[in-house]
Design an enzyme around this catalytic site. Structure first.
Site, short mmCIF file in Angstrom:
data_model
loop_
_atom_site.label_atom_id
_atom_site.label_comp_id
_atom_site.label_asym_id
_atom_site.label_seq_id
_atom_site.Cartn_x
_atom_site.Cartn_y
_atom_site.Cartn_z
N ILE A 47 -36.75 -49.77 15.08
CA ILE A 47 -36.91 -48.35 14.74
C ILE A 47 -37.08 -47.53 16.01
O ILE A 47 -37.83 -47.90 16.91
CB ILE A 47 -38.09 -48.13 13.75
N ALA A 48 -36.34 -46.43 16.08
CA ALA A 48 -36.31 -45.62 17.31
C ALA A 48 -36.81 -44.21 17.03
O ALA A 48 -36.07 -43.37 16.52
CB ALA A 48 -34.89 -45.59 17.88
N GLY A 54 -38.76 -37.98 26.67
CA GLY A 54 -39.57 -36.76 26.82
C GLY A 54 -40.64 -36.59 25.77
O GLY A 54 -41.44 -35.66 25.86
N SER A 82 -46.05 -39.06 21.64
CA SER A 82 -47.11 -38.62 20.72
C SER A 82 -46.63 -37.44 19.88
O SER A 82 -46.92 -37.36 18.68
CB SER A 82 -48.35 -38.20 21.51
N ILE A 124 -38.04 -49.07 22.76
CA ILE A 124 -37.70 -49.53 21.42
C ILE A 124 -37.82 -51.06 21.32
O ILE A 124 -37.00 -51.80 21.87
CB ILE A 124 -36.30 -49.04 20.98
N GLU A 183 -47.97 -49.31 9.87
CA GLU A 183 -47.78 -49.74 11.27
C GLU A 183 -49.15 -49.83 11.96
O GLU A 183 -49.44 -50.78 12.69
CB GLU A 183 -46.87 -48.73 12.00
N GLN A 188 -77.45 -68.65 29.62
CA GLN A 188 -77.82 -67.72 28.55
C GLN A 188 -76.86 -66.53 28.52
O GLN A 188 -76.51 -66.02 27.45
CB GLN A 188 -79.26 -67.23 28.76
C1 LIG Z 1 -44.53 -51.98 24.38
C2 LIG Z 1 -44.20 -50.75 23.61
C3 LIG Z 1 -43.44 -50.86 22.46
C4 LIG Z 1 -43.09 -49.73 21.74
N1 LIG Z 1 -42.26 -49.84 20.64
C5 LIG Z 1 -41.78 -48.72 20.05
C6 LIG Z 1 -40.78 -48.80 19.03
O1 LIG Z 1 -40.38 -49.90 18.61
N2 LIG Z 1 -40.28 -47.66 18.51
C7 LIG Z 1 -40.71 -46.43 18.94
O2 LIG Z 1 -40.20 -45.42 18.45
N3 LIG Z 1 -41.66 -46.31 19.90
C8 LIG Z 1 -42.19 -47.43 20.47
N4 LIG Z 1 -43.14 -47.32 21.46
C9 LIG Z 1 -43.57 -45.98 21.89
C10 LIG Z 1 -45.03 -45.66 21.58
O3 LIG Z 1 -45.23 -45.42 20.21
C11 LIG Z 1 -45.41 -44.45 22.46
O4 LIG Z 1 -45.49 -44.94 23.79
C12 LIG Z 1 -46.72 -43.81 22.06
O5 LIG Z 1 -46.59 -43.17 20.82
C13 LIG Z 1 -47.21 -42.79 23.11
O6 LIG Z 1 -46.20 -41.91 23.46
P1 LIG Z 1 -45.87 -41.65 25.03
O7 LIG Z 1 -45.68 -42.99 25.65
O8 LIG Z 1 -44.75 -40.70 25.11
O9 LIG Z 1 -47.18 -41.02 25.61
P2 LIG Z 1 -47.51 -39.47 25.70
O10 LIG Z 1 -47.31 -38.84 24.37
O11 LIG Z 1 -46.79 -38.88 26.87
O12 LIG Z 1 -49.06 -39.51 26.01
C14 LIG Z 1 -49.62 -39.51 27.34
C15 LIG Z 1 -51.14 -39.34 27.21
O13 LIG Z 1 -51.43 -38.08 26.62
C16 LIG Z 1 -52.31 -38.25 25.54
N5 LIG Z 1 -52.09 -37.26 24.50
C17 LIG Z 1 -50.92 -36.97 23.88
N6 LIG Z 1 -51.10 -36.01 22.96
C18 LIG Z 1 -52.41 -35.71 22.99
C19 LIG Z 1 -53.23 -34.78 22.27
N7 LIG Z 1 -52.73 -34.00 21.32
N8 LIG Z 1 -54.55 -34.72 22.57
C20 LIG Z 1 -55.07 -35.50 23.53
N9 LIG Z 1 -54.35 -36.40 24.25
C21 LIG Z 1 -53.04 -36.50 23.98
C22 LIG Z 1 -51.99 -39.64 25.01
O14 LIG Z 1 -53.05 -40.15 24.20
C23 LIG Z 1 -51.79 -40.40 26.30
O15 LIG Z 1 -53.03 -40.78 26.82
C24 LIG Z 1 -43.54 -48.45 22.17
C25 LIG Z 1 -44.33 -48.35 23.32
C26 LIG Z 1 -44.66 -49.48 24.04
C27 LIG Z 1 -45.49 -49.30 25.28
#
Ligand SMILES: Cc1cc2nc3c(=O)[nH]c(=O)nc-3n(C[C@H](O)[C@H](O)[C@H](O)COP(=O)(O)OP(=O)(O)OC[C@H]3O[C@@H](n4cnc5c(N)ncnc54)[C@H](O)[C@@H]3O)c2cc1C
Length: 385
Positions: free
Chosen positions: A124-125, A130, A133, A160, A248, A285
């Site tokens: 799933i993608a 960019g 979250s 992904i 999930e 301990q």
């Molecule tokens: C090993 C791995 C496997 C993955 N597999 C998949 C997959 O199969 N399919 C898929 O679609 N995705 C996948 N992901 C993506 C994953 O879901 C995202 O990395 C995750 O949702 C965070 O998004 P980001 O990396 O863009 O971080 P960002 O959104 O850039 O976040 C950076 C930081 O900002 C913080 N932040 C963001 N928004 C807020 C807010 N509103 N308030 C406070 N803090 C905030 C975050 O908590 C984080 O600390 C995978 C990631 C990894 C590392």
């Protein structure tokens, strides 16, 4: 505490999975680690064993179970043995609910038999370079062609899981721009054939942990998607994500709890064996107190997980419940695994010891499926804050 969440069928299944892991995974796991992924054929073995078909309806080649607890058993057994089934938990835990809930009968007929046998692997993608979250900020587009005969997909995704091996990827894309009132509007889901022209698998990413799962970058250049590969209704994608993300997050909570329990198991064996200053590490301990404190945290995580599994089976697990379970269990696991690694001394830092791999594998639990900060936002919202 005695667990009441699993019945005899679950426990019989657990025995099967435990024996399968010992026979088919443990002996070759180092090879998978070196290769950076589980071999493609292994997924066919999981299909043959029935792991992929548990929740697939019987008419499409599965066992027709509706309980998520069988998948929880698989997750727990992998953690117990310190291994993983590559990226296949995404296939069953993340992708299947979308297909069973939103696919038409014709689509189920096309996709589910291959899903159950392991011939057609799903991923799933959602995430893009960019935006992670803030999923509503996604830029990938799927535009209906001028003659209305197909969609044209353009954009890029990253991180992904299963992205290298996948035959079908559930791609989230914008079919219409967001509106002023609703940033989440205009997102749709497509089950894209990875053999399509213009579909490219980019780098297999080099990760800190989870070394046997293939996590990849994907890009789409004018990929032609037949109309019959739209999943559910156009524009409803974001609400579908909202309905499926709790499972999930529950799956991640189960995995984190089970990793923490495994860390204690590995550490107990290690400290009983290791001698320093003429006595076993277990005899200090401090060691007893550390492991006792870890056990208390894991017991609490187990209670949360079990309660959440029961709630999910009767469709009562809310988004906030799932966020809370994920937040709690992943934070517990982080603390427990770190303390357990400390009790190993320098050996805990060596990859040949399972505790080192657990330390690296577990780190992502607080990030993927939504970060701990995002979980807190969901919980806070449910509190009216
Ligand atoms: C090993 C791995 C496997 C993955 N597999 C998949 C997959 O199969 N399919 C898929 O679609 N995705 C996948 N992901 C993506 C994953 O879901 C995202 O990395 C995750 O949702 C965070 O998004 P980001 O990396 O863009 O971080 P960002 O959104 O850039 O976040 C950076 C930081 O900002 C913080 N932040 C963001 N928004 C807020 C807010 N509103 N308030 C406070 N803090 C905030 C975050 O908590 C984080 O600390 C995978 C990631 C990894 C590392």
């Amino acid at each position: 505490m005695r667990r009441t969440v699993f019945n005899e069928d679950h426990e019989a299944f657990r025995e099967t999975i435990r024996a399968f892991i010992e026979a088919e995974v443990v002996p070759v796991y180092d090879e998978w680690l070196a290769a950076g992924q589980a071999p493609r054929d292994f997924y066919r073995k999981l299909g043959e064993l029935g792991v992929f078909g548990i929740e697939v309806p019987e008419e499409f080649g599965g066992a027709g179970e509706e309980s998520f607890k069988f998948q929880a058993v698989v997750t727990e057994e992998c953690a117990r043995a310190g291994v993983s089934f590559g990226g296949s938990s995404v296939h069953t835990g993340l992708c299947l609910p979308y297909v069973t809930a939103y696919a038409t009968e014709e689509q189920k007929k096309r996709w589910l038999p291959g899903f159950a046998s392991g011939e057609t692997m799903f991923a799933i993608a959602m995430t893009e370079p960019g935006t992670g979250s803030d999923l509503a900020g996604m830029k990938t587009t799927a535009k209906l062609s001028a003659d209305g005969s197909h969609y044209v997909l353009n954009g890029a995704k990253t991180f992904i899981t299963g992205g290298v091996h996948a035959d079908r990827v559930i791609v989230c894309a914008r079919t219409a721009p967001a509106t002023k009132e609703d940033r989440r509007a205009g997102i749709s889901l497509f089950v894209v054939d990875t053999a399509s022209d213009g579909y490219t698998v980019g780098r297999k990413l080099d990760k800190l942990g989870l070394k046997t799962s293939d996590t990849a970058e994907l890009s789409f250049t004018d990929v032609r998607i037949p109309l019959e590969d739209l999943l559910g209704e156009e524009g409803k994608g974001f609400s579908y994500l909202g309905q499926n993300l709790p499972q999930e997050r529950l799956a991640i909570a189960v995995g984190a709890y089970a990793q923490a329990a495994a860390a204690i198991r590995f550490t107990k064996a290690y400290v009983q064996d290791r001698t320093v200053f003429g006595q076993s590490v277990a005899s200090f301990q401090n060691t007893k107190f550390e492991l006792a404190a870890c056990q208390a945290e894991v017991d609490a995580a187990q209670a949360v997980v079990d309660r959440a599994l029961d709630a999910h089976d009767v469709r009562e697990l809310t988004a906030a419940d799932a966020a809370s379970a994920k937040l709690f269990c992943t934070e517990v696991a982080a603390r427990v695994i770190d303390r357990c690694l400390q009790l190993h001394g320098g050996y805990g830092y060596m990859n040949e010891y399972p505790i080192a791999r657990l330390y690296a594998d577990n780190r992502v639990n607080r990030i993927y499926g939504g970060t701990s900060e995002v979980m807190k936002s969901i919980i806070a919202k449910s509190m009216g804050l």
